[in-house]
Design an enzyme around this catalytic site. Structure first.
Site, PDB file in Angstrom:
ATOM      1  N   ARG A 140     -36.229  23.785  -7.126  1.00  0.00           N
ATOM      2  CA  ARG A 140     -35.238  24.782  -6.697  1.00  0.00           C
ATOM      3  C   ARG A 140     -34.040  24.818  -7.651  1.00  0.00           C
ATOM      4  NH1 ARG A 140     -38.421  23.403  -2.677  1.00  0.00           N
ATOM      5  NH2 ARG A 140     -38.663  24.710  -0.806  1.00  0.00           N
TER       6      ARG A 140
ATOM      7  N   GLY B 258     -48.182  24.092  -5.960  1.00  0.00           N
ATOM      8  CA  GLY B 258     -48.071  25.133  -4.928  1.00  0.00           C
ATOM      9  C   GLY B 258     -46.651  25.657  -4.823  1.00  0.00           C
TER      10      GLY B 258
ATOM     11  N   GLN C  39     -42.168  26.713   1.609  1.00  0.00           N
ATOM     12  CA  GLN C  39     -42.489  27.496   0.408  1.00  0.00           C
ATOM     13  C   GLN C  39     -42.440  28.980   0.734  1.00  0.00           C
ATOM     14  OE1 GLN C  39     -46.259  25.939  -0.955  1.00  0.00           O
ATOM     15  NE2 GLN C  39     -45.342  24.045  -1.691  1.00  0.00           N
TER      16      GLN C  39
ATOM     17  N   ASP D 102     -45.740  15.670   3.829  1.00  0.00           N
ATOM     18  CA  ASP D 102     -46.310  15.049   2.622  1.00  0.00           C
ATOM     19  C   ASP D 102     -46.496  13.537   2.775  1.00  0.00           C
ATOM     20  OD1 ASP D 102     -46.409  17.512   1.393  1.00  0.00           O
ATOM     21  OD2 ASP D 102     -44.433  17.310   0.487  1.00  0.00           O
TER      22      ASP D 102
HETATM   23  C1  S3P Z   1     -42.647  22.112  -0.292  1.00  0.00           C
HETATM   24  C2  S3P Z   1     -43.024  22.475   0.968  1.00  0.00           C
HETATM   25  C3  S3P Z   1     -44.173  21.876   1.675  1.00  0.00           C
HETATM   26  C4  S3P Z   1     -44.621  20.582   0.999  1.00  0.00           C
HETATM   27  C5  S3P Z   1     -44.713  20.707  -0.490  1.00  0.00           C
HETATM   28  C6  S3P Z   1     -43.359  21.080  -1.060  1.00  0.00           C
HETATM   29  C7  S3P Z   1     -41.491  22.791  -0.906  1.00  0.00           C
HETATM   30  O1  S3P Z   1     -45.242  22.789   1.654  1.00  0.00           O
HETATM   31  O2  S3P Z   1     -45.863  20.169   1.516  1.00  0.00           O
HETATM   32  O3  S3P Z   1     -45.126  19.500  -1.068  1.00  0.00           O
HETATM   33  O4  S3P Z   1     -40.950  22.304  -1.914  1.00  0.00           O
HETATM   34  O5  S3P Z   1     -41.076  23.844  -0.374  1.00  0.00           O
HETATM   35  P1  S3P Z   1     -45.348  23.977   2.758  1.00  0.00           P
HETATM   36  O6  S3P Z   1     -44.199  24.895   2.558  1.00  0.00           O
HETATM   37  O7  S3P Z   1     -46.652  24.663   2.434  1.00  0.00           O
HETATM   38  O8  S3P Z   1     -45.351  23.300   4.081  1.00  0.00           O
END
Ligand code: S3P
Length: 431
Positions: free
Chosen positions: A25, A91, A166, A317
């Site tokens: 971020r 992701g 996310q 996590d």
């Molecule tokens: C994250 C959000 C989580 C987490 C990932 C990092 C983030 O995922 O599992 O490791 O930095 O916003 P989700 O938003 O899919 O829950």
């Protein structure tokens, strides 16, 4: 392959690398801002590098010094990339950058590695399309590669049923260049680093706790002013060491500067509920995020616990390492409401169940979690990590407290979030 043997004790202190979510971020918001942003102690790992490289491909100037990165912000004016943008295994990069690219008139393509190309994107693609972005991709836009042509967006109200940070962050970022207000409603508040950090950049984010959950609103057209961010140690990385110090035969371990945001500290609360010995010292707030030093000492035997669906978000996590603690606790433990684990870097429910069974633990696999019968001793095994960093680190801890030999395949996958994991580990243990 990495061979793991049983340790005698833990000792000393450790500052684990900085938080992955906060570093992503800081890089992204720094690029969106006008003026310079100084990111102190960022996490430099494969995932955060993916974000940085993409921002550079979009024309962002980045200066890397020792332990800090300076980003010259583009104030939302990026250049059309000549190449596809590779999110690699990350992701967070794919979902957050989708929101950024949706604000841009040009054409761009997001791509990823084999694992990321199998992870769902519709969760961000659908609401971004509703805001006005043109997105296409494999499987109707659910799988990478996806192409994005954005520009003229309008604010929407979106119910984030999976409480995914996310998704929330993607929509709030797109909302900053949308007409009117963009609103995200969450049943459970997911990690709130984007909201906290936007405030540091001078953006107003309205937070309204209400009956259906939490509402977050941003008004389009706000500018971000470059700032300074000091990243705290990652509680998800520290979790492996807190677990190891709890399960070790003797010693104590200090974990310094750990982020203790209430949307992220569920693992530590659960560990205390299991009977762990953790002292919190030097609690403070820097860059709008709380942090503390933790001193962890071993305990004889942990108690079994249940993780309820509404608790999952705050420890999403950390569930693989929690499963190791559950396997060595007294009684039957359960995790429910965690189906999202199936869509992470690997199917983490399957990976945990498969490897715990190899170590002789009785586990029942559920669609949305597992039931684990605690045991006193784990058996030696060859662990399949599925290339997932969190599975590798969790089972490394299991190996370090097991009499028989444990072998971890693809140990290098830890570099996704913690490149120096193996070196740090061997600094704080005695065999
Ligand atoms: C994250 C959000 C989580 C987490 C990932 C990092 C983030 O995922 O599992 O490791 O930095 O916003 P989700 O938003 O899919 O829950």
């Amino acid at each position: 392959m990495k061979k793991i043997e049983k340790i005698k004790r833990v000792k000393g202190e450790l500052r684990v690398p900085s938080d992955k979510s906060i570093t992503h971020r800081a890089f992204i918001l720094g690029a969106l801002a006008y003026g310079e942003t100084l990111v102190k102690e960022p996490l430099i790992s494969e995932d955060t590098r993916a974000t940085l490289e993409i921002l550079k491909n979009l024309g962002t100037e980045v200066k890397e010094n020792d332990n800090e990165i300076i980003i010259r912000g583009r104030n939302f004016i990026f250049t059309e990339p000549k190449e596809i943008l590779d999110c690699k295994n990350s992701g967070t990069t794919a979902r957050l950058m989708s929101g950024v690219l949706a604000t841009q008139h040009f054409f761009s393509v997001l791509f990823g590695d084999e694992s990321l190309r199998e992870r769902p994107m519709l969760r961000v693609v659908e609401p971004l399309r509703e805001m006005g972005a043109q997105i296409d991709g494999r499987e109707e836009g659910n799988k990478l590669p996806i192409s994005i042509r954005g520009g003229k967006l309008k604010g929407i109200s979106y119910f984030n049923k999976r409480a995914s940070a996310q998704v929330k962050s993607c929509l709030l970022l797109a909302g900053l260049r949308a007409e009117g207000v963009t609103e995200v409603i969450e049943p459970v508040l997911s990690r709130d680093h984007t909201e906290r950090m936007l405030k540091l950049f001078g953006v107003e984010v309205i937070t309204v706790p209400e009956e259906r959950g939490h509402i977050l609103k941003v008004k389009g057209g706000q500018e971000l002013k470059g700032t300074e961010i000091y990243c705290p140690a990652d509680p998800s990385s520290a979790a492996y060491f807190a677990a190891l110090a709890t399960l070790a035969p003797e010693g104590s371990l200090k974990l310094k500067d750990v982020l203790l945001n209430p949307t992220r500290d569920g693992f530590y609360r659960k560990l205390l509920e299991m009977g762990a010995d953790i002292t919190f010292e030097n609690t403070r707030e820097i860059s709008n995020e709380p942090r503390a030093d933790l001193i962890v000492r071993p305990v004889e035997r942990l108690k079994a616990v249940k993780v309820e669906p509404e608790e999952v978000t705050s420890m999403i996590d950390e569930i693989p390492i929690l499963a190791i603690l559950m396997a060595l606790a007294d009684g039957v433990s359960e995790v429910r409401g965690a189906k999202e684990l199936r869509y992470k870097e690997s199917d983490r429910i399957k990976a945990v169940v498969h490897n715990l069974r190899k170590m002789g633990v009785k586990v029942e696999e559920l669609e949305d979690g597992f039931i684990i019968e605690g045991t006193e001793k784990l058996k030696g095994a060859k662990i399949e990590t599925f290339g997932d960093h969190r599975i590798a680190m969790a089972f490394a801890v299991a190996g370090l407290v097991t009499d028989e030999e444990v072998i971890i395949d693809r140990p290098e996958c830890v570099s996704i979030s913690y490149p120096q994991f193996w070196d740090d580990l061997f600094k704080i243990v005695e065999f």
